[in-house]
Write an enzyme that holds these catalytic residues in place. Sequence first.
Site, PDB file in Angstrom:
ATOM      1  N   GLU A   1      20.770  28.934 -24.633  1.00  0.00           N
ATOM      2  CA  GLU A   1      20.409  30.222 -24.016  1.00  0.00           C
ATOM      3  C   GLU A   1      20.698  31.391 -24.981  1.00  0.00           C
ATOM      4  O   GLU A   1      19.872  32.294 -25.151  1.00  0.00           O
ATOM      5  CB  GLU A   1      21.206  30.367 -22.711  1.00  0.00           C
ATOM      6  CG  GLU A   1      21.172  31.723 -22.038  1.00  0.00           C
ATOM      7  CD  GLU A   1      22.173  31.772 -20.858  1.00  0.00           C
ATOM      8  OE1 GLU A   1      22.064  30.946 -19.938  1.00  0.00           O
ATOM      9  OE2 GLU A   1      23.062  32.650 -20.888  1.00  0.00           O
TER      10      GLU A   1
ATOM     11  N   HIS B   1      23.804  24.195 -22.570  1.00  0.00           N
ATOM     12  CA  HIS B   1      22.709  25.000 -21.986  1.00  0.00           C
ATOM     13  C   HIS B   1      22.893  26.461 -22.394  1.00  0.00           C
ATOM     14  O   HIS B   1      21.964  27.128 -22.851  1.00  0.00           O
ATOM     15  CB  HIS B   1      22.728  24.856 -20.460  1.00  0.00           C
ATOM     16  CG  HIS B   1      21.914  25.894 -19.723  1.00  0.00           C
ATOM     17  ND1 HIS B   1      22.336  27.199 -19.559  1.00  0.00           N
ATOM     18  CD2 HIS B   1      20.695  25.834 -19.149  1.00  0.00           C
ATOM     19  CE1 HIS B   1      21.424  27.888 -18.905  1.00  0.00           C
ATOM     20  NE2 HIS B   1      20.407  27.077 -18.638  1.00  0.00           N
ATOM     21  N   ASN B   2      24.122  26.941 -22.249  1.00  0.00           N
ATOM     22  CA  ASN B   2      24.386  28.341 -22.581  1.00  0.00           C
ATOM     23  C   ASN B   2      24.245  28.605 -24.079  1.00  0.00           C
ATOM     24  O   ASN B   2      23.786  29.674 -24.486  1.00  0.00           O
ATOM     25  CB  ASN B   2      25.770  28.748 -22.101  1.00  0.00           C
ATOM     26  CG  ASN B   2      25.803  29.003 -20.611  1.00  0.00           C
ATOM     27  OD1 ASN B   2      24.949  28.501 -19.877  1.00  0.00           O
ATOM     28  ND2 ASN B   2      26.765  29.756 -20.146  1.00  0.00           N
TER      29      ASN B   2
ATOM     30  N   SER C   1      23.295  26.737 -13.126  1.00  0.00           N
ATOM     31  CA  SER C   1      22.599  27.763 -13.900  1.00  0.00           C
ATOM     32  C   SER C   1      21.466  28.389 -13.112  1.00  0.00           C
ATOM     33  O   SER C   1      20.788  27.733 -12.333  1.00  0.00           O
ATOM     34  CB  SER C   1      22.020  27.173 -15.193  1.00  0.00           C
ATOM     35  OG  SER C   1      21.263  28.166 -15.845  1.00  0.00           O
TER      36      SER C   1
ATOM     37  N   LYS D   1      26.448  22.076 -19.334  1.00  0.00           N
ATOM     38  CA  LYS D   1      26.204  23.482 -18.989  1.00  0.00           C
ATOM     39  C   LYS D   1      26.559  24.386 -20.172  1.00  0.00           C
ATOM     40  O   LYS D   1      25.863  25.363 -20.461  1.00  0.00           O
ATOM     41  CB  LYS D   1      27.013  23.879 -17.746  1.00  0.00           C
ATOM     42  CG  LYS D   1      26.931  25.366 -17.393  1.00  0.00           C
ATOM     43  CD  LYS D   1      25.510  25.760 -17.074  1.00  0.00           C
ATOM     44  CE  LYS D   1      25.180  27.205 -16.843  1.00  0.00           C
ATOM     45  NZ  LYS D   1      26.022  28.288 -17.067  1.00  0.00           N
TER      46      LYS D   1
END
Length: 634
Positions: A357, A353-354, A295, A350
């Site tokens: 986000e 995480h997105n 990222s 990940k």
Amino acid sequence: MNDQNLIIFLIGVSAVGKTTIGESLSETLKLPFFDADDYHPRSNKQKMASGIPLTDDDRQGWLLRINAEEEIKKNACIIACSALKKSYRKILQRGVESQVKWIFMEGDFKLLKKRLTDRKDHFMPISLLYSQFETLEKPEDAFRVSVDQSPQQIHDLIISELHKSDIGLVGLGVMGKSLSRNIASKGFKLSFFNRHVPEKEENVAVNFQKEFQELANAKAFDELETFVKSLQRPRKIFLMINAGKAIDAVIEQLLPFLEPGDVIMDGGNSHFLDTERRFKNLNEQGIHLLGVGVSGGEEGALKGPAIMPGGSVEGYAVVGKILESIAAKDLTGKACCAYVGKGGSGHFVKMVHNGIEYSEMQLLAEVYQILKQGLNLQHDVITDILKSWQKTEADSYLLGITIDILQRKENNKYLLDEVLDKAGNKGTGNWTTVAASQLGVPVSVLTSALYARYISAFRELRAEASKVYISKDNSPVEIDPETIRAGYQLARLVNHHQGIHLLNEASKAYDWDLNLSEIARIWTNGCIIRSKLMEKLKTYLKRNDQLLLQDEVIKLANNSKDNLKELVQKAIQKDVPVSCLSESLNYLNAYSQKESGANLIQAQRDYFGAHLYQRKNDPFGNWYHTDWDPNNNL
Ligand code: 6PG
């Protein structure tokens, strides 16, 4: 790895020929040669001479002494050292990890025993060879050379190996190019490959190399076999290609040229279940797969991204030091990269995480809309308000870029006003929502952010509906920016809480043993959701994996809840959609209610489907059915 400070360790048990080969390499490469035996204290040598194996304690001081030797660290050099255990090698390379190349010289017991018997000039009795074989933990990350060949052949093999690249990268899109430059600038020898597609992708690798000084020593390829042959073994190959079928296709093409022990890293946003599947398939062939969440966008990839590798732990032992060298660093200087867990866990982390986000972005979009439409503020005023937030706990990378975006002008007009308000997405937010639903974890704020993007995409429909649903209240709302900030900050906490909750439940369901605090630490720098809040989370999550039950968070949430209520209330009063802000509040209410309305749901389910229900006053959790229909009870 930069040849100028390369430390070549020739390792293996006694009698593999470390000194002979070390001396001949020293001559060819014009590098100083050190024999680790010279660093043993007399007590160790005496012990060995009398056939007593050294213990870990005996070896500790010896290894530390070698590691501390300034002469070794000064320039490139060659060291012969048994370095039998992983923990010994860890001490030897401490502080110089990125400079070390391990060459493991291996031979079978019979051969070495014979050599040792023939050898008259050494303190090592044969009995110790047994214990060395027992102690030996074969290195994963070494170039392995069999010693049943002539010293000249061994020497030549090592020399040709040393000319090869440390790592190879496939796919020179935006991220692949930036990562390549990052890897090369850290002193690693790099090969990169981009496919040849007539008239579309021609000479991409060669042309890219010409563009940047730091790539002068890299090797460019558009032919896969020669690319693979240019890599040191075990081979380390970073795939920076689009997630999906392309990954399977490239792995298929690579496989004929790979051998057991090689490592493939998938640096794209692959779905974690695809990674699980590929991990298992490749594992059967002895190839290590790491699903590597990366990222930080283009700039992060170049200057230091946050890296979330999951999959083969043996593979991580091979590539970890490169990944950690190219990663961003946290406040203590530690790499924002650490092995996350087995299987597809790296890509799952990940993905979450997105998901976080998406909500972080949506919350900022809602704040922007309230300030603009609700309070009728101009861009420069909004900018000033948001700038003042940067001095508070609300500061984040995404807040920073939002401020830059707000100020950007083109032809004297704010560029943001020209940007079409249809949000795109590449799928990871969708996957997060699906994965959470399958695991039964409420990530309603993340889902609201995704749905806000979806509804934005129906622009024509929105335009039509806006003609018939006209807001009646045109007066600006009164709300203190500080109230907005506090409400926004609480919503961010709820968002992070949901993402972390999902990670925690997935970790249990898939048996990943995720370290939540360590994941928050990885996310403190380099990645898109880096923020002041993340610094706090890394500490909070050491104490409680339920963020909203953490003492400091409880205090903050109780202090800011009225602000969030007021913010949501005023936005709704002005017909400004605030799905993430309002969902944060709703979630908090649902999360903290002792008595929910789900008793009615259970009764309804039992009514029409005889799905049974439990009773509050039954401590044994028995299941009951009632015939609820009044007509049947007449
Ligand atoms: C990152 C980003 C990166 C990328 C996403 C955005 O961490 O560097 O998350 O992975 O920006 O692809 O995805 P959407 O296109 O779905 O917004």
